[in-house]
Design a protein around this motif. Structure first.
Motif, PDB file in Angstrom:
ATOM      1  N   TYR A 159       0.861  -1.182   0.000  1.00  0.00           N
ATOM      2  CA  TYR A 159       0.000   0.000   0.000  1.00  0.00           C
ATOM      3  C   TYR A 159       0.899   1.233   0.000  1.00  0.00           C
ATOM      4  CZ  TYR A 159       1.302   1.012   4.817  1.00  0.00           C
ATOM      5  OH  TYR A 159       2.026   1.342   5.935  1.00  0.00           O
ATOM      6  N   GLY A 160       0.303   2.393  -0.263  1.00  0.00           N
ATOM      7  CA  GLY A 160       1.072   3.627  -0.209  1.00  0.00           C
ATOM      8  C   GLY A 160       0.566   4.658  -1.190  1.00  0.00           C
ATOM      9  N   PRO A 161       1.196   5.833  -1.218  1.00  0.00           N
ATOM     10  CA  PRO A 161       0.809   6.884  -2.160  1.00  0.00           C
ATOM     11  C   PRO A 161       0.935   6.404  -3.601  1.00  0.00           C
ATOM     12  CG  PRO A 161       2.277   7.738  -0.465  1.00  0.00           C
ATOM     13  CD  PRO A 161       2.285   6.253  -0.315  1.00  0.00           C
ATOM     14  N   GLY A 162       0.033   6.865  -4.440  1.00  0.00           N
ATOM     15  CA  GLY A 162       0.116   6.546  -5.859  1.00  0.00           C
ATOM     16  C   GLY A 162      -0.674   5.332  -6.282  1.00  0.00           C
ATOM     17  N   GLN A 163      -1.326   4.665  -5.351  1.00  0.00           N
ATOM     18  CA  GLN A 163      -2.129   3.491  -5.697  1.00  0.00           C
ATOM     19  C   GLN A 163      -3.523   3.970  -6.098  1.00  0.00           C
ATOM     20  OE1 GLN A 163      -2.842   0.668  -2.519  1.00  0.00           O
ATOM     21  NE2 GLN A 163      -2.709  -1.047  -3.935  1.00  0.00           N
ATOM     22  N   GLU A 164      -3.814   3.916  -7.382  1.00  0.00           N
ATOM     23  CA  GLU A 164      -5.033   4.541  -7.898  1.00  0.00           C
ATOM     24  C   GLU A 164      -6.172   3.556  -8.140  1.00  0.00           C
ATOM     25  OE1 GLU A 164      -3.680   6.640 -11.329  1.00  0.00           O
ATOM     26  OE2 GLU A 164      -2.796   8.267 -10.162  1.00  0.00           O
ATOM     27  N   ASP A 165      -5.936   2.277  -7.928  1.00  0.00           N
ATOM     28  CA  ASP A 165      -6.959   1.264  -8.159  1.00  0.00           C
ATOM     29  C   ASP A 165      -7.927   1.233  -6.980  1.00  0.00           C
ATOM     30  OD1 ASP A 165      -8.509  -0.933  -8.653  1.00  0.00           O
ATOM     31  OD2 ASP A 165      -6.847  -2.321  -8.998  1.00  0.00           O
ATOM     32  N   LEU A 166      -9.126   1.756  -7.189  1.00  0.00           N
ATOM     33  CA  LEU A 166     -10.089   1.872  -6.099  1.00  0.00           C
ATOM     34  C   LEU A 166     -10.765   0.555  -5.753  1.00  0.00           C
ATOM     35  CD1 LEU A 166     -11.766   5.328  -6.804  1.00  0.00           C
ATOM     36  CD2 LEU A 166      -9.774   4.780  -5.396  1.00  0.00           C
ATOM     37  N   SER A 167     -10.390  -0.544  -6.434  1.00  0.00           N
ATOM     38  CA  SER A 167     -10.875  -1.858  -6.006  1.00  0.00           C
ATOM     39  C   SER A 167     -10.052  -2.387  -4.839  1.00  0.00           C
ATOM     40  CB  SER A 167     -10.829  -2.858  -7.165  1.00  0.00           C
ATOM     41  OG  SER A 167      -9.494  -3.216  -7.480  1.00  0.00           O
ATOM     42  N   LYS A 168      -8.933  -1.731  -4.534  1.00  0.00           N
ATOM     43  CA  LYS A 168      -8.089  -2.118  -3.405  1.00  0.00           C
ATOM     44  C   LYS A 168      -8.611  -1.471  -2.128  1.00  0.00           C
ATOM     45  CE  LYS A 168      -5.403  -3.912  -6.568  1.00  0.00           C
ATOM     46  NZ  LYS A 168      -5.569  -5.317  -6.943  1.00  0.00           N
ATOM     47  N   LEU A 169      -8.357  -2.127  -1.016  1.00  0.00           N
ATOM     48  CA  LEU A 169      -8.939  -1.681   0.246  1.00  0.00           C
ATOM     49  C   LEU A 169      -8.513  -0.268   0.640  1.00  0.00           C
ATOM     50  CD1 LEU A 169     -10.580  -2.524   2.844  1.00  0.00           C
ATOM     51  CD2 LEU A 169      -8.349  -2.995   3.850  1.00  0.00           C
ATOM     52  N   VAL A 197       5.023   0.762   0.265  1.00  0.00           N
ATOM     53  CA  VAL A 197       5.629   0.614  -1.057  1.00  0.00           C
ATOM     54  C   VAL A 197       7.103   1.021  -1.075  1.00  0.00           C
ATOM     55  CG1 VAL A 197       4.844   2.901  -1.844  1.00  0.00           C
ATOM     56  CG2 VAL A 197       5.302   1.086  -3.518  1.00  0.00           C
ATOM     57  N   ASP A 198       7.498   2.066  -0.340  1.00  0.00           N
ATOM     58  CA  ASP A 198       8.907   2.458  -0.320  1.00  0.00           C
ATOM     59  C   ASP A 198       9.783   1.364   0.273  1.00  0.00           C
ATOM     60  OD1 ASP A 198       8.199   4.857  -1.431  1.00  0.00           O
ATOM     61  OD2 ASP A 198       8.488   6.053   0.384  1.00  0.00           O
ATOM     62  N   ASP A 199       9.263   0.628   1.258  1.00  0.00           N
ATOM     63  CA  ASP A 199      10.013  -0.487   1.839  1.00  0.00           C
ATOM     64  C   ASP A 199      10.176  -1.613   0.828  1.00  0.00           C
ATOM     65  OD1 ASP A 199      10.278   0.813   4.287  1.00  0.00           O
ATOM     66  OD2 ASP A 199       8.402  -0.003   5.054  1.00  0.00           O
ATOM     67  N   VAL A 200       9.160  -1.844   0.007  1.00  0.00           N
ATOM     68  CA  VAL A 200       9.248  -2.868  -1.031  1.00  0.00           C
ATOM     69  C   VAL A 200      10.311  -2.497  -2.056  1.00  0.00           C
ATOM     70  CG1 VAL A 200       7.992  -3.997  -2.908  1.00  0.00           C
ATOM     71  CG2 VAL A 200       6.872  -3.603  -0.717  1.00  0.00           C
ATOM     72  N   VAL A 201      10.363  -1.234  -2.448  1.00  0.00           N
ATOM     73  CA  VAL A 201      11.390  -0.769  -3.387  1.00  0.00           C
ATOM     74  C   VAL A 201      12.779  -0.974  -2.792  1.00  0.00           C
ATOM     75  CG1 VAL A 201      12.334   1.264  -4.543  1.00  0.00           C
ATOM     76  CG2 VAL A 201       9.875   0.836  -4.588  1.00  0.00           C
ATOM     77  N   ASP A 202      12.931  -0.675  -1.503  1.00  0.00           N
ATOM     78  CA  ASP A 202      14.213  -0.922  -0.834  1.00  0.00           C
ATOM     79  C   ASP A 202      14.626  -2.389  -0.949  1.00  0.00           C
ATOM     80  OD1 ASP A 202      14.437   1.725  -0.033  1.00  0.00           O
ATOM     81  OD2 ASP A 202      13.637   1.359   1.983  1.00  0.00           O
ATOM     82  N   ALA A 203      13.663  -3.287  -0.748  1.00  0.00           N
ATOM     83  CA  ALA A 203      13.954  -4.718  -0.809  1.00  0.00           C
ATOM     84  C   ALA A 203      14.344  -5.144  -2.223  1.00  0.00           C
ATOM     85  CB  ALA A 203      12.742  -5.522  -0.335  1.00  0.00           C
TER      86      ALA A 203
END
Length: 341
Positions: A159-169, A197-203
């Protein structure tokens, strides 16, 4: 790492990944089946990764040092019709990249799913998780038989900023609250492993730079589960609106279960651990939506300035809704499953 190829670069994680690598002054090549205009200085290529020859031609043309494979056919539905779609979109594309890497050498980092089964007796619970599990199996095969340097990160619920899919919680609940409407959700009892999401990018970056990660499948998540109800309640408190979520308004999806990441292997191999507490991440995410909603779409009780820019204490997530790190059976990607409602 000077030249990379990102599949799924137009998606939620891919967009964040592209921006991060461009900030690091890395040459980024992005691929899509449709023409795209660059947003961060990336170079776009049009290619259908389900086509083996087209994929090989792309790899020969770009000659990337690292490939971040984030593209996929993402769905949590259990319909038989989704089997061929997820097979082509998640397994065939991965195999084509693996075959290409035997001819045009590159380090591969695949976005897998924490929903993938961990034991031989556990069955995938959806066509999506089955295809992701099979792709991981092929990745390990290509590493062990043909020395392809590949790492699979089994990513939890992003999750995080920039997620535009409104079917997501999170996007759905956040935008409904900001517009002064009551989000309609299920029972809210399911536990979810949320990862910012920033943590995922780090990984992903850490995996690309780590030789020790070659031939490994590593979970990427927070390592703890928070109930959907606690997540929605936290968003409600952060938004500061009078309207309240309506629980039980829709049926829970059948056969859904908690998928919690086992984060210790990623920490030991990559030196990575999720750094963003859920409350902080949700506050930043809510602020992003508030900044982008037009004034007439916001409830009079809410404005962008009213949404806190800083976090609320982690203690606002009830301790009873959080479980400790444990080995998981499975979980999600760009997003690894439709987010629950």
């Amino acid at each position: 790492m000077q030249r990379v190829l990102i599949t799924g670069a137009s998606g939620f994680i891919g967009n964040h990944m592209t921006r991060r690598l461009r900030d690091l002054r890395i040459e980024v090549h992005a691929v899509s089946r449709a023409p795209r205009a660059p947003l961060h200085g990336e170079i776009w290529h049009q290619c259908d990764l389900r086509d083996e020859e087209a994929t090989s031609s792309l790899m020969r043309a770009v000659r990337p040092q690292v490939v971040f494979h984030l593209a996929g056919e993402v769905t949590g539905t259990r319909e038989v019709a989704m089997v061929p779609e997820t097979l082509r979109g998640n397994l065939l594309t991965a195999v084509n990249l693996l075959v290409s890497a035997t001819r045009t050498p590159a380090k591969l980092v695949f976005a897998g799913s924490v929903e993938e089964p961990r034991t031989g007796s556990a069955a995938p619970h959806s066509p999506y998780s089955a295809a992701k599990h099979a792709a991981t199996g092929y990745a390990m095969l290509f590493h062990h038989l043909w020395n392809v340097p590949v790492t699979v990160l089994r990513i939890a619920m992003v999750y995080g900023p920039g997620q535009e899919d409104l079917s997501k919680l999170v996007p759905y609940v956040a935008t409904e609250l900001l517009r002064g409407r009551s989000p309609q959700v299920g029972s809210g009892t399911r536990l979810v492993d949320w990862v910012f999401v920033d943590d995922v990018v780090d990984a992903l970056v850490a995996a690309a730079l780590s030789d020790a990660a070659d031939g490994r499948a590593l979970d990427v998540g927070s390592g703890s589960g928070t109930s959907i109800r606690a997540t929605v309640d936290l968003l409600h408190r952060l938004a500061g609106t009078a309207v309240a979520p309506i629980y039980g308004a829709i049926a829970d999806r059948a056969r859904d279960r908690a998928h919690i990441a086992d984060v210790r292997p990623a920490e030991e191999t990559l030196g990575w651990r999720a750094a963003t507490p859920l409350a902080e991440g949700l506050a930043r995410t809510l602020r992003w939506y508030a900044d982008r909603l037009t004034p007439h779409n916001l409830t009079p009780a809410v404005s962008a300035s009213a949404v806190p820019a800083s976090t609320v204490p982690a203690s606002t997530v009830p301790a009873s809704t959080v479980c400790g790190a444990q080995p998981a059976f499975h979980g999600p990607f760009d997003e690894p499953e439709q987010q629950p409602r």
